[in-house]
Design a protein around this motif. Structure first.
Motif, mmCIF file in Angstrom:
data_model
loop_
_atom_site.group_PDB
_atom_site.id
_atom_site.type_symbol
_atom_site.label_atom_id
_atom_site.label_comp_id
_atom_site.label_asym_id
_atom_site.label_seq_id
_atom_site.Cartn_x
_atom_site.Cartn_y
_atom_site.Cartn_z
ATOM 1 N N THR A 137 0.829 -1.211 0.000
ATOM 2 C CA THR A 137 0.000 0.000 0.000
ATOM 3 C C THR A 137 0.864 1.261 0.000
ATOM 4 N N HIS A 138 1.984 1.231 0.690
ATOM 5 C CA HIS A 138 2.826 2.410 0.925
ATOM 6 C C HIS A 138 2.036 3.546 1.556
ATOM 7 N N GLU A 182 2.372 5.162 4.211
ATOM 8 C CA GLU A 182 3.149 6.254 4.808
ATOM 9 C C GLU A 182 3.495 7.339 3.790
ATOM 10 N N GLN A 183 3.383 7.008 2.499
ATOM 11 C CA GLN A 183 3.716 7.994 1.467
ATOM 12 C C GLN A 183 2.536 8.892 1.063
ATOM 13 N N GLY A 214 -1.607 10.282 -2.565
ATOM 14 C CA GLY A 214 -1.205 10.251 -3.978
ATOM 15 C C GLY A 214 -0.591 8.910 -4.350
ATOM 16 N N THR A 215 0.358 8.463 -3.556
ATOM 17 C CA THR A 215 1.040 7.189 -3.808
ATOM 18 C C THR A 215 0.074 6.017 -3.689
ATOM 19 N N VAL A 216 -0.766 6.057 -2.653
ATOM 20 C CA VAL A 216 -1.687 4.942 -2.439
ATOM 21 C C VAL A 216 -2.676 4.829 -3.602
ATOM 22 N N ASP A 233 -2.127 5.718 -6.638
ATOM 23 C CA ASP A 233 -1.349 5.128 -7.741
ATOM 24 C C ASP A 233 -1.224 3.621 -7.572
ATOM 25 N N GLN A 234 -1.007 3.179 -6.338
ATOM 26 C CA GLN A 234 -0.897 1.742 -6.076
ATOM 27 C C GLN A 234 -2.228 1.032 -6.347
ATOM 28 N N ASN A 289 -2.356 0.615 -9.945
ATOM 29 C CA ASN A 289 -1.463 -0.477 -10.344
ATOM 30 C C ASN A 289 -2.089 -1.843 -10.086
#
Ligand SMILES: [Zn+2]
Length: 313
Positions: A36-37, A39-40, A43-45, A47-48, A51
């Protein structure tokens, strides 16, 4: 209403992993699991999540996403998610819809699990169901008279934050005496550790103890692990007596790894609940484990996306 003949995608967004699956006719054909990331940040989540969806290349009819927290399913907005840093008012359904051009629905992860077990698992054929999950948090969801219960704001079913002791200890949400403060993963593990110091237990052979391990050892007969689960069963039983009094479910489904504790947990829950409800001898209810494990949430999210009209996306 059915799942449809076409392929669809179900996603389960957790604090650690995002699990997705390619589904046809209520059956999982292919699975993907990525980090999941959290902590980032959002925006990152997001994107995940994209994906996790785009690994499946065949045309799809819709996408369903289950996610922990306060979820506005009607508008497709994540209001707040306790496991995901910085998530406030994220328009998740719209963002995913823009990218994949198919209808996208989002819902609370425990509601998704409940829908999954109701339509495809342990709750099949019942019209009044209460389901709860035991993990870091304690989640709940209900089917009442054949309908998944959302409540006026969409936040119904917060079993973990129902009061079992009015002057009890402080909960992670800052209120007092909530069930989660007595049976949440952290509490269970701390309790086992304290007692292991003074007593012999098969738990001692593990470096890291989790509720799942304690459940497994309880099933194998370890006295300390059994004692812990009898106590957990007691606290949950108190909570369930309120649920039974209020909603009169036919079946109560225990979802998640700890249902492995087996008899010691189930008997303790049942006994406590029965002792504390009015008219126990006239009430028929079952307490049973879930059938679908991790698949419940994914199947439920897809079912939701295919059968509920809640937003314009
Ligand atoms: Zn609380």
């Amino acid at each position: 209403m059915t799942m449809g003949k076409k392929y669809c995608i179900g996603v389960d967004v957790g604090g650690t992993n995002i699990k997705s699956a390619f589904i046809k006719d209520g059956k999982i054909i292919k699975r993907v699991k990525i980090l999941t990331h959290a902590e980032q940040g959002p925006g990152t989540v997001v994107d995940q999540i994209k994906n996790a969806i785009q690994t499946f290349t065949k045309p799809i009819s819709h996408i369903g996403i289950g996610i922990a927290g306060i979820i506005d399913s009607r508008k497709g907005i994540v209001r707040y998610s306790p496991n995901l840093a910085g998530w406030t008012n994220v328009r998740l359904a719209q963002t995913i819809n823009k990218k994949f051009k198919v209808p996208v629905k989002i819902l609370n992860d425990v509601n998704a699990i409940c829908l999954g077990e109701w339509k495809f698992g342990a709750g099949k054929g019942y019209n009044n169901i209460f389901l709860f999950t035991l993990g870091t948090g304690v989640g709940g969801a209900a089917v009442c008279e054949g309908k998944l219960l959302f409540g006026a704001n969409g936040f119904a079913g917060e079993f973990g934050h129902s009061v079992i002791k009015y002057d009890g200890k402080r909960c992670t949400c800052n209120q007092f005496g909530h069930l989660e403060g007595y049976v949440g993963a952290r509490y269970i593990v701390a309790r086992a550790r304290r007692r292991m110091k003074k007593r012999k237990s098969s738990l001692r052979k593990y470096k890291k103890i989790t509720p799942r391990i304690i459940a497994q050892e309880a099933k194998r007969g370890d006295a300390l692990a059994k004692e812990i689960f009898a106590e957990i069963g007691f606290y949950i039983g108190v909570g369930l007596s309120n649920i039974i009094s209020l909603f009169d479910p036919e079946v109560i489904i225990v979802s998640g790894g700890i249902s492995r504790a087996g008899k010691v947990l189930f008997e303790s829950m049942r006994k406590t609940a029965e002792q504390r409800i009015m008219g126990a001898q006239y009430r028929k209810f079952k307490i049973i484990p879930g059938k679908l494990g991790d698949d419940a949430g994914i199947l439920g999210a897809v079912y939701f996306a295919g059968n509920f009209s809640t937003s314009s996306t």
